[in-house]
Design an enzyme around this catalytic site. Sequence first.
Site, mmCIF file in Angstrom:
data_model
loop_
_atom_site.group_PDB
_atom_site.id
_atom_site.type_symbol
_atom_site.label_atom_id
_atom_site.label_comp_id
_atom_site.label_asym_id
_atom_site.label_seq_id
_atom_site.Cartn_x
_atom_site.Cartn_y
_atom_site.Cartn_z
ATOM 1 N N HIS A 76 -11.651 -3.006 3.703
ATOM 2 C CA HIS A 76 -11.478 -4.321 2.913
ATOM 3 C C HIS A 76 -12.963 -5.035 3.371
ATOM 4 C CE1 HIS A 76 -7.216 -4.016 2.628
ATOM 5 N NE2 HIS A 76 -7.600 -3.185 1.970
ATOM 6 N N CYS B 138 -32.518 -14.922 -4.729
ATOM 7 C CA CYS B 138 -32.450 -15.604 -6.016
ATOM 8 C C CYS B 138 -32.125 -16.874 -5.981
ATOM 9 C CB CYS B 138 -31.554 -14.638 -6.933
ATOM 10 S SG CYS B 138 -29.790 -14.703 -6.782
ATOM 11 N N THR C 266 0.067 -2.927 10.879
ATOM 12 C CA THR C 266 0.197 -3.112 9.459
ATOM 13 C C THR C 266 1.376 -3.315 8.738
ATOM 14 O OG1 THR C 266 -0.792 -2.543 7.189
ATOM 15 C CG2 THR C 266 -0.627 -0.672 8.754
ATOM 16 N N SER C 267 1.596 -4.267 7.693
ATOM 17 C CA SER C 267 3.087 -4.367 7.154
ATOM 18 C C SER C 267 3.147 -3.319 6.131
ATOM 19 C CB SER C 267 2.932 -5.756 6.418
ATOM 20 O OG SER C 267 1.777 -5.731 5.391
ATOM 21 N N ASN D 228 4.390 -0.637 15.768
ATOM 22 C CA ASN D 228 4.494 -2.066 15.102
ATOM 23 C C ASN D 228 5.987 -2.812 15.686
ATOM 24 O OD1 ASN D 228 4.973 -4.254 13.324
ATOM 25 N ND2 ASN D 228 3.800 -3.150 11.768
HETATM 26 N N1 APR Z 1 1.209 -5.201 17.608
HETATM 27 C C1 APR Z 1 1.393 -4.621 16.302
HETATM 28 N N2 APR Z 1 1.875 -5.033 15.261
HETATM 29 C C2 APR Z 1 1.942 -6.201 15.247
HETATM 30 C C3 APR Z 1 1.503 -7.176 16.283
HETATM 31 C C4 APR Z 1 1.306 -6.626 17.513
HETATM 32 N N3 APR Z 1 1.110 -7.632 18.488
HETATM 33 N N4 APR Z 1 1.761 -8.464 15.827
HETATM 34 C C5 APR Z 1 2.161 -8.322 14.483
HETATM 35 N N5 APR Z 1 2.228 -7.014 14.092
HETATM 36 C C6 APR Z 1 2.632 -6.558 12.727
HETATM 37 C C7 APR Z 1 3.458 -7.424 11.757
HETATM 38 O O1 APR Z 1 4.691 -6.869 12.376
HETATM 39 C C8 APR Z 1 3.170 -6.870 10.661
HETATM 40 O O2 APR Z 1 3.864 -5.931 10.167
HETATM 41 O O3 APR Z 1 1.289 -6.594 11.962
HETATM 42 C C9 APR Z 1 1.676 -6.600 10.651
HETATM 43 C C10 APR Z 1 0.716 -7.411 9.905
HETATM 44 O O4 APR Z 1 1.047 -7.373 8.600
HETATM 45 P P1 APR Z 1 -0.064 -8.227 7.406
HETATM 46 O O5 APR Z 1 0.086 -9.555 8.030
HETATM 47 O O6 APR Z 1 0.519 -7.789 6.138
HETATM 48 O O7 APR Z 1 -1.295 -7.421 7.878
HETATM 49 P P2 APR Z 1 -1.932 -6.057 6.907
HETATM 50 O O8 APR Z 1 -0.995 -5.036 6.959
HETATM 51 O O9 APR Z 1 -3.160 -5.678 7.807
HETATM 52 O O10 APR Z 1 -2.135 -6.560 5.730
HETATM 53 C C11 APR Z 1 -3.065 -5.804 4.780
HETATM 54 O O11 APR Z 1 -3.245 -7.492 3.171
HETATM 55 O O12 APR Z 1 -3.838 -9.851 2.528
HETATM 56 C C12 APR Z 1 -4.235 -8.546 2.753
HETATM 57 O O13 APR Z 1 -6.628 -8.082 2.731
HETATM 58 C C13 APR Z 1 -5.301 -8.321 3.781
HETATM 59 O O14 APR Z 1 -6.142 -6.372 4.790
HETATM 60 C C14 APR Z 1 -5.151 -7.328 4.479
HETATM 61 C C15 APR Z 1 -3.936 -6.223 3.752
#
Ligand code: APR
Length: 418
Positions: A119, A155, A192-193, A217
């Site tokens: 990203h 520019c 990551t979610s 996670n």
């Molecule tokens: N360790 C591991 N996981 C964690 C922790 C931690 N300390 N704290 C939170 N999490 C998990 C949450 O449970 C959640 O599943 O991290 C995840 C974060 O998810 P998102 O906020 O959805 O982030 P991400 O998956 O990176 O989002 C993907 O969405 O908005 C866009 O561009 C943005 O790159 C991003 C993309």
Amino acid sequence: MRSILHRVARALGSDARITVMTGAGVSAASGVPTFRGADGLWKDFRVDDLATPQAFTRNPRAVWEWYDWRRQAIAGCQPNAAHHVLASWSLRFPRFTLITQNVDGLHERAGASDVLRLHGSIWDVGCWNQCAGSPHRWRDDSVPFPVLPPSCPHCGGPLRPGVVWFGELLDSEVVDRSLDATRCDVFFTVGTSAIVYPAAGFLDHARSHGAMTVEINPEATPASSTVDVVVPERAELALPELDATLGAHPLALTTERLRLEPLLPRHVEAAHQLWTHPEVRRYLWDDRIIPRETAEEVARASAADFARHRFGLWLVYGHEESGMPVGFCGLRTDGVGPGPELLFGLYPTYWGRGFAQEASRAVLAHAFTTLRLPRVTAATDAPNERSARTLSAIGMRFDRRAEHNGLDTLFYSIDMGR
Ligand code: APR
């Protein structure tokens, strides 16, 4: 938990091809907010107002206020234990790939090299008008920007943040390299979610290629029911524990008198001291090995250079030297030769004391036994008695003399078994 981690650790042999994909959760412990969940950014802010090209067209200033605020917040954050473990794995495992959806740059600040940033980067900017005079993206660390939106130096039009917004295409080279890395033995999805594509789909690719799939996670995600192993723990706790299960870092090489440690960010200060040492400066400048630049520039350039080396570099510590590094030594694959290249540099005063030979022998032993490389080359653009003596003392043989980067360069090589 321990038995789960042991199961994963068993799959992480030094030959294994390992791919880790991270999301906002790895940076949570550093104080960078995630996007979703109770305290997620998308609770208080709307994607459509801030993270699309249409939003920028409507109100570039509002979009920039949000990014400028995030840049300020991230500038005050430090990499956490999860970033540090992944950075050390990029040195430890020869076939390691780190893919991230994060734009915060904390993996790089922890010392990870060659990160595939799906990203983009919040530290990059680009010309919104894509004017002919400007590159596609470039880095600008200004925090905060004095005027919003900042303007293109070429520019005068508005600059845009160097991130990939919703509705935009990802860099095809980054996607291709990420897809290639899904052909792996172990695939981790960390913090990551697992709902934003194409990143979320990489897991399926890895599974279809037969990889063991692991999720780290603390919360369940759509990926949880499909992976082989769920580690329901925060990344900053699970990764160090998994790392400890792997045992001593094989790249922390030791010899009778020397300790060679992977060059990690915590070593930057030590590297800086090395490069700014008056004796090293005199050697480099007076022998005209590099142009006369400020010591800070040299130190910064070499730190950036170190970060790119595929097999990593080690700082060499002299046991008698109360913890001060006496030089660096390592293998790189982006060198001038066709294969891996032995690289070393020591305080001139230490050359005569056999440290150079000792450090190089340890690195060669590692190259041949752990990495099983058939051949290693050394190139020296400071052809003199001292380097020739050192190279032949470790069994390297003169191969050829050629001009490289305008410098008279001698190539030496050694084959496994010699
Ligand atoms: N360790 C591991 N996981 C964690 C922790 C931690 N300390 N704290 C939170 N999490 C998990 C949450 O449970 C959640 O599943 O991290 C995840 C974060 O998810 P998102 O906020 O959805 O982030 P991400 O998956 O990176 O989002 C993907 O969405 O908005 C866009 O561009 C943005 O790159 C991003 C993309």
